[in-house]
Motif scaffolding. Structure first.
Motif, PDB file in Angstrom:
ATOM      1  N   UNK A 117      39.015  -3.845  15.926  1.00 27.66           N
ATOM      2  CA  UNK A 117      38.038  -3.071  15.155  1.00 27.66           C
ATOM      3  C   UNK A 117      38.709  -2.651  13.853  1.00 27.66           C
ATOM      4  N   UNK A 118      38.174  -3.123  12.725  1.00 28.22           N
ATOM      5  CA  UNK A 118      38.758  -2.770  11.434  1.00 28.22           C
ATOM      6  C   UNK A 118      37.808  -1.815  10.696  1.00 28.22           C
ATOM      7  N   UNK A 119      38.401  -0.840  10.034  1.00 30.77           N
ATOM      8  CA  UNK A 119      37.611   0.160   9.301  1.00 30.77           C
ATOM      9  C   UNK A 119      37.792  -0.019   7.800  1.00 30.77           C
ATOM     10  N   UNK A 120      36.667  -0.003   7.093  1.00 24.81           N
ATOM     11  CA  UNK A 120      36.644  -0.119   5.642  1.00 24.81           C
ATOM     12  C   UNK A 120      36.043   1.168   5.073  1.00 24.81           C
ATOM     13  N   UNK A 121      36.588   1.632   3.954  1.00 23.33           N
ATOM     14  CA  UNK A 121      36.106   2.900   3.435  1.00 23.33           C
ATOM     15  C   UNK A 121      35.910   2.921   1.937  1.00 23.33           C
ATOM     16  N   UNK A 151      45.132   3.832   7.419  1.00 23.48           N
ATOM     17  CA  UNK A 151      45.291   5.287   7.344  1.00 23.48           C
ATOM     18  C   UNK A 151      44.043   5.944   6.775  1.00 23.48           C
ATOM     19  N   UNK A 152      43.471   5.337   5.742  1.00 24.51           N
ATOM     20  CA  UNK A 152      42.241   5.889   5.164  1.00 24.51           C
ATOM     21  C   UNK A 152      41.106   5.783   6.172  1.00 24.51           C
ATOM     22  N   UNK A 153      41.029   4.654   6.872  1.00 25.78           N
ATOM     23  CA  UNK A 153      40.002   4.495   7.901  1.00 25.78           C
ATOM     24  C   UNK A 153      40.108   5.562   8.974  1.00 25.78           C
ATOM     25  N   UNK A 154      41.325   5.874   9.389  1.00 28.18           N
ATOM     26  CA  UNK A 154      41.521   6.922  10.397  1.00 28.18           C
ATOM     27  C   UNK A 154      41.131   8.288   9.841  1.00 28.18           C
ATOM     28  N   UNK A 155      41.505   8.547   8.584  1.00 32.52           N
ATOM     29  CA  UNK A 155      41.148   9.825   7.964  1.00 32.52           C
ATOM     30  C   UNK A 155      39.638   9.994   7.873  1.00 32.52           C
ATOM     31  N   UNK A 156      38.943   8.950   7.425  1.00 29.05           N
ATOM     32  CA  UNK A 156      37.494   9.045   7.271  1.00 29.05           C
ATOM     33  C   UNK A 156      36.808   9.198   8.615  1.00 29.05           C
ATOM     34  N   UNK A 157      37.337   8.521   9.636  1.00 31.08           N
ATOM     35  CA  UNK A 157      36.771   8.674  10.970  1.00 31.08           C
ATOM     36  C   UNK A 157      36.856  10.130  11.423  1.00 31.08           C
ATOM     37  N   UNK A 158      38.016  10.750  11.232  1.00 31.94           N
ATOM     38  CA  UNK A 158      38.196  12.131  11.652  1.00 31.94           C
ATOM     39  C   UNK A 158      37.351  13.088  10.826  1.00 31.94           C
ATOM     40  N   UNK A 159      37.211  12.801   9.529  1.00 29.08           N
ATOM     41  CA  UNK A 159      36.395  13.673   8.686  1.00 29.08           C
ATOM     42  C   UNK A 159      34.923  13.587   9.083  1.00 29.08           C
ATOM     43  N   UNK A 160      34.419  12.384   9.340  1.00 25.10           N
ATOM     44  CA  UNK A 160      33.019  12.268   9.786  1.00 25.10           C
ATOM     45  C   UNK A 160      32.821  12.944  11.146  1.00 25.10           C
ATOM     46  N   UNK A 161      33.794  12.816  12.044  1.00 29.10           N
ATOM     47  CA  UNK A 161      33.686  13.502  13.327  1.00 29.10           C
ATOM     48  C   UNK A 161      33.638  15.013  13.138  1.00 29.10           C
ATOM     49  N   UNK A 162      34.369  15.497  12.155  1.00 24.44           N
ATOM     50  CA  UNK A 162      34.337  16.926  11.833  1.00 24.44           C
ATOM     51  C   UNK A 162      32.961  17.334  11.312  1.00 24.44           C
ATOM     52  N   UNK A 163      32.349  16.476  10.481  1.00 23.98           N
ATOM     53  CA  UNK A 163      31.045  16.792   9.891  1.00 23.98           C
ATOM     54  C   UNK A 163      29.917  16.722  10.913  1.00 23.98           C
ATOM     55  N   UNK A 164      30.059  15.857  11.906  1.00 26.87           N
ATOM     56  CA  UNK A 164      28.969  15.674  12.862  1.00 26.87           C
ATOM     57  C   UNK A 164      29.205  16.399  14.181  1.00 26.87           C
TER      58      UNK A 164
END
Length: 679
Positions: A446-450, A476-489
């Motif tokens: 699973x690859x994350x693009x941001x 690293x950016x993909x992991x950061x964005x995942x955690x930030x969206x989890x924080x928002x939702x």
């Protein structure tokens, strides 16, 4: 020991904002600006001033009325601030009107572009307009009398109105009536190409049809500006959408904060308006000439004279995205892409990124923040398509984005109907971060693009606003964005991120640490900011201390700046420049250090308390060498002595440095346009 910082080190933020709008006006006054662009800047000035009164002056007046002892960083009492602002605004309004009456208007007339007076029209034109009035205007007019049986009518904010004084031969004394200029007909009635008549002038000459048998003593135009703040108790309100709709309905009944009247309105008529509207005399502005010059947008948009406008500019596709055979995902696996709008096309970069994700069968999820977007948003369309195709789509819609609340409520409901997961961010905070995340199945991985940007996902403003955005496949950016969206939702609260700083917890502290690290280097340190506003006291004080340590500080600030540069012993190594032009300079970029050791950050956060304490913001560290070089080149050009701009003095005076003995200085935006087309 850290030296004590002196009192009086902050400029007043309201006066600083007025100084910004004065710089906008300077572009309209500049004879080198194409003529219709000068008219456009006059319209922008007018719209800016409306919003300033609706928000900032409304807040100041509320403090005065409630007796709150709240003061800004400059320590000026609210009542004194209101007085200073009133004085400065009066001067600016007079200068604004004079620019149109004495400069832009006559020059437009020489080009056959005229806002006519009724008495200058031919008989044939008057007859044609009389028919137009009878068929299109008269049916929607409603004269409202004021007497014991008819209370003074509600005057909606920013509407144009005629105050009419009348005399009835069968009654004693003068009578008063109000006629609202309808908003559903064009403000300027087209006569012939380039020639217009204000619709209020058309109504004025036909007032007798509205008041048959009554003598019209005088009539003058007026306009009220109202408090536009929305007051939500998010802890109490269970359904934010319904609560916001309720408050938006109340907004139109906000208290008056400004009354604009025609210059020659009689004192008697003005006193009636002041009494009935319950406004303070100091809130009255007599406006010479045409009231509400935002109407010049219509002149600009409807006049087909390319020779009087900026040359048409077509954004270029980023060089690494020009291969139509490769997907954005394939390109990003080779390295990050820094896009610079409007020089790089939004539609072939960020929009293409979201649209390809929506139709790609390997994409499992799309997550995005939506603060503002266009009325026919292809971004929203792509998210709807993705949800209908069975992908997981999460959209954080900021329904409290000022003046876009109704539009965002509509988008939220559209997305919900399509099956998207729509959330409204965190209680008590606006979600202002510009972030997107795409999760894609690539074999067993699973690859994350941001995407992290400085501007909204708004295709139309992306052609008018200057912004940066980073497209990346960095894990690293993909992991950061995942955690930030989890924080928002959800309820998660990451302790820290890898390449992101976020507010309300981390941006200010992170930037202050970086500032202090440069201050520790003394005159070997370097700090450079490019922001919309710089008024956050801790950040400003941090920059002062860096300067006291000998560190060079270069600041590019489009709007408000409360920092005083060039003060001996306080800010001798700080210089502040403002760049305005065809495009609205909107990006927020931060540099710390020199050479290869420098750190570069960009994102959504301005240096204001509201951004750093009251919003979810995100800024990202740029590590790609090519992107760093591109940012460095933009800063070098913006800060060059050969580049046009406004420089701020220690006394608070902005001085335009637009020419030298050798000739006119370079225009940064034209330089960047040429570079983007040459690559």
């Amino acid at each position: 020991m850290t030296p004590e910082l002196p009192e009086g080190r902050f400029f007043n933020r309201e006066i600083s904002w007025l100084d910004f709008n004065a710089r906008v006006l300077a572009l309209a006054e500049d004879a080198r600006t194409p003529l219709l662009e000068r008219a456009k800047f006059l319209a922008i000035f007018a719209t800016n001033l409306d919003e300033f009164f609706m928000v900032r002056i409304a807040a100041l007046q509320r403090r005065v009325q409630t007796g709150l002892p709240v003061r800004g960083a400059d320590r000026l009492p609210p009542r004194q601030q209101v007085d200073h602002v009133a004085e400065a605004t009066t001067e600016l309004v007079a200068r604004h009107a004079a620019c149109f009456a004495d400069q832009v208007g006559p020059l437009l007339a020489q080009q056959g572009i005229v806002i006519e007076r009724w008495e200058n029209l031919t008989s044939a034109e008057r007859d044609r307009l009389a028919t137009y009035f009878h068929d299109h205007v008269f049916p929607v007019l409603t004269p409202l009398a004021v007497d014991p049986a008819h209370p003074f009518p509600y005057i909606s904010g920013l509407s144009l109105n005629l105050a009419v004084s009348l005399r009835d031969p069968e009654k004693e004394g003068e009578l008063f009536a109000r006629v609202k200029v309808p908003a559903n007909v064009p403000r300027l009635v087209a006569l012939t190409p380039g020639r217009f008549l204000p619709v209020e002038a058309l109504i004025a000459v036909h007032l007798a049809q509205l008041f048959p048998g009554v003598a019209i003593v005088e009539q003058h135009l007026f306009r009220v500006t109202r408090n536009a703040e929305v007051d939500l108790d998010e802890d109490r309100d269970e359904d934010l959408l319904q609560a916001l709709e309720r408050e938006l309905a109340r907004r139109r009944f906000g208290l008056p904060v400004r009354l604009e009247v025609a210059e020659h309105m009689s004192e008697h008529l003005l006193e009636t308006l002041i009494r009935e509207l319950d406004v303070q005399p100091r809130a009255v502005q007599r406006v010479p000439g045409l009231l509400d010059l935002s109407g010049l947008w219509q002149v600009y948009n409807e006049t087909d004279r390319p020779d009087l406008k900026d040359k048409i500019f077509a954004p270029a596709t980023h060089p690494r995205l020009r291969d139509g055979e490769r997907s954005v995902f394939s390109v990003l696996r080779d390295g990050d892409i820094l896009v610079h709008h409007p020089y790089h096309s939004f539609s072939t970069s960020v929009q293409r990124f979201i649209e390809q994700a929506a139709i790609d069968p390997h994409v499992l999820a799309i997550k995005l923040t939506l603060y503002r977007t266009s009325g026919d948003s292809p971004i929203v369309d792509a998210l709807v398509d993705a949800a209908e195709a069975g992908k997981q789509v999460v959209v954080v819609v900021e329904v409290k984005a000022r003046f876009d609340e109704w539009a965002n409520i509509g988008w939220a409901r559209t997305l919900e109907r399509a099956g998207c997961h729509v959330v409204y961010g965190l209680v008590g905070l606006k979600t202002h971060a510009k972030i997107a995340l795409v999760v894609r199945q690539e074999g067993a991985v699973l690859r994350r693009y941001g995407h992290v940007g400085t501007g909204n996902y708004h295709p139309k403003t992306a052609r008018l606003y200057e912004d940066f955005g980073l497209l990346t496949a960095d894990p690293e950016v993909g992991a950061d964005l995942t955690e930030l969206f989890n924080h928002l939702t959800g309820y998660g609260r990451p302790a820290s991120y890898r390449r992101l700083l976020t507010s309300p917890r981390g941006v200010r502290d992170g930037l202050l640490e970086l500032i202090e690290a440069q201050a520790a280097k003394g005159d070997k340190g370097l700090i450079q900011f490019k922001v919309n506003s710089l008024v956050d006291e801790p950040i400003v004080d941090g920059l002062y201390r860096a300067s006291q340590a000998g560190t060079r500080v270069d600041l590019i600030v489009r709007g408000m700046c409360s920092l005083r540069p060039g003060v001996p012993g306080l800010s001798e190594t700080i210089r502040v420049r403002s760049i305005l032009g065809r495009f609205l300079e909107h990006s927020r970029v931060f540099r710390f250090g020199r050479g290869a050791a420098s750190q570069w950050w960009l994102g959504s956060a301005d240096m204001m308390r509201r951004n750093l304490d009251g919003r979810v913001e995100a800024i990202i560290r740029i590590t790609d060498k090519t992107a760093v070089t591109e940012l460095s080149e933009v800063f070098t050009a913006a800060l060059a002595e050969t580049t046009d701009g406004f420089d701020l003095g220690a006394d608070g005076v902005w001085t335009r440095r637009s020419s030298t003995v050798e000739g006119r200085l370079a225009d940064l935006q034209q330089l960047l346009q040429a570079r983007s087309q040459a690559v």
